[in-house]
Design an enzyme around this catalytic site. Sequence first.
Site, mmCIF file in Angstrom:
data_model
loop_
_atom_site.group_PDB
_atom_site.id
_atom_site.type_symbol
_atom_site.label_atom_id
_atom_site.label_comp_id
_atom_site.label_asym_id
_atom_site.label_seq_id
_atom_site.Cartn_x
_atom_site.Cartn_y
_atom_site.Cartn_z
ATOM 1 C CD GLU A 39 22.128 -8.119 -18.400
ATOM 2 O OE1 GLU A 39 22.554 -7.853 -17.377
ATOM 3 O OE2 GLU A 39 20.697 -8.609 -18.565
ATOM 4 C CE1 TYR A 122 22.248 -11.701 -13.351
ATOM 5 C CE2 TYR A 122 24.094 -9.926 -14.894
ATOM 6 C CZ TYR A 122 22.363 -10.038 -14.314
ATOM 7 O OH TYR A 122 21.571 -9.312 -15.305
ATOM 8 C CG ASP A 140 21.059 -9.274 -9.864
ATOM 9 O OD1 ASP A 140 20.143 -10.087 -9.875
ATOM 10 O OD2 ASP A 140 20.894 -8.283 -11.301
#
Length: 221
Positions: A39, A122, A140
Amino acid sequence: MSPQTAAVFRRRLHRWYRRHCRDLPWRRTRDPYRILISELMLQQTQVSRVLDFYARFLDRFPDLPALASARPARVMEAWAGLGYYARARNLHKLAREVTTDRAGVIPHDPVELRTLPGIGAYTAGAVASFAYEKRAALVDTNVARVLHRVFAPDAAPKSGPGLKRLWRIAEDVLPRTGKATWLHNQAIMELGALVCTARSPKCGQCPVRQGCASVDHFAPR
C-alpha cells in the site's frame, strides 16, 4: 442512497471483479506487513513499477523485525528509484515503533493504525480491510473517481466537503461483513484503475454503467 441501490451496485461490481481482476502478489496474502508494504509503495506509483520493487524489498526485508533492525541507509537504498522517499522513512519509523511498543503486531483497527507514522485514512482502511478482513471503508484516487462519477457528480472529489461526502458513500456501499468487504474494496479500486479511468473511461465495459449518474457525459458525440 437506498439499500437496494447499494446492493445492486455491489452485485454488479463484484461479479465483474471475479472475472476481470489482475493477479497481483499482495492480493494473495493477508500478512499485514506485506499488505502495508504494497500500500505504501502503490501511493502515487503505477502497479507495473511497484511489482519488481515489492519483490526485491521483501527479499531484503522479509518481515517487520528485519526492517526494524536495518540501518536507515539500507532501507533508503532498497527504496531507491520509487521516489517519494518520505514513504520509506515513515515505514522504517513505523517498523521500529511497532516492534518496540506493540510487540511486533501491526494494529487491525483503522483508528489505531492512523496513529502510526505515515498512515493516513486510506492506508489505515486498506490494511484493516486487506490484511485483517475488517469492515473498513477506503477512498483513494481510483475509488473517489468511481464514487464521484456513479453517485455524486456534483461533489468535487478533491475538496474537503466533496471528499467527506465520498467517504460517506464508500461507507454506505460497503458489504455487511469484513470478508466481503475485502473483495468489494479490491473491486472498486480495480474498476477505477482499469475501466473508470481518469481519461477516456471505458463506459461500454463498465459493470455499473446502468444507474451511473455520469455515463451520458462520457458518451460519444
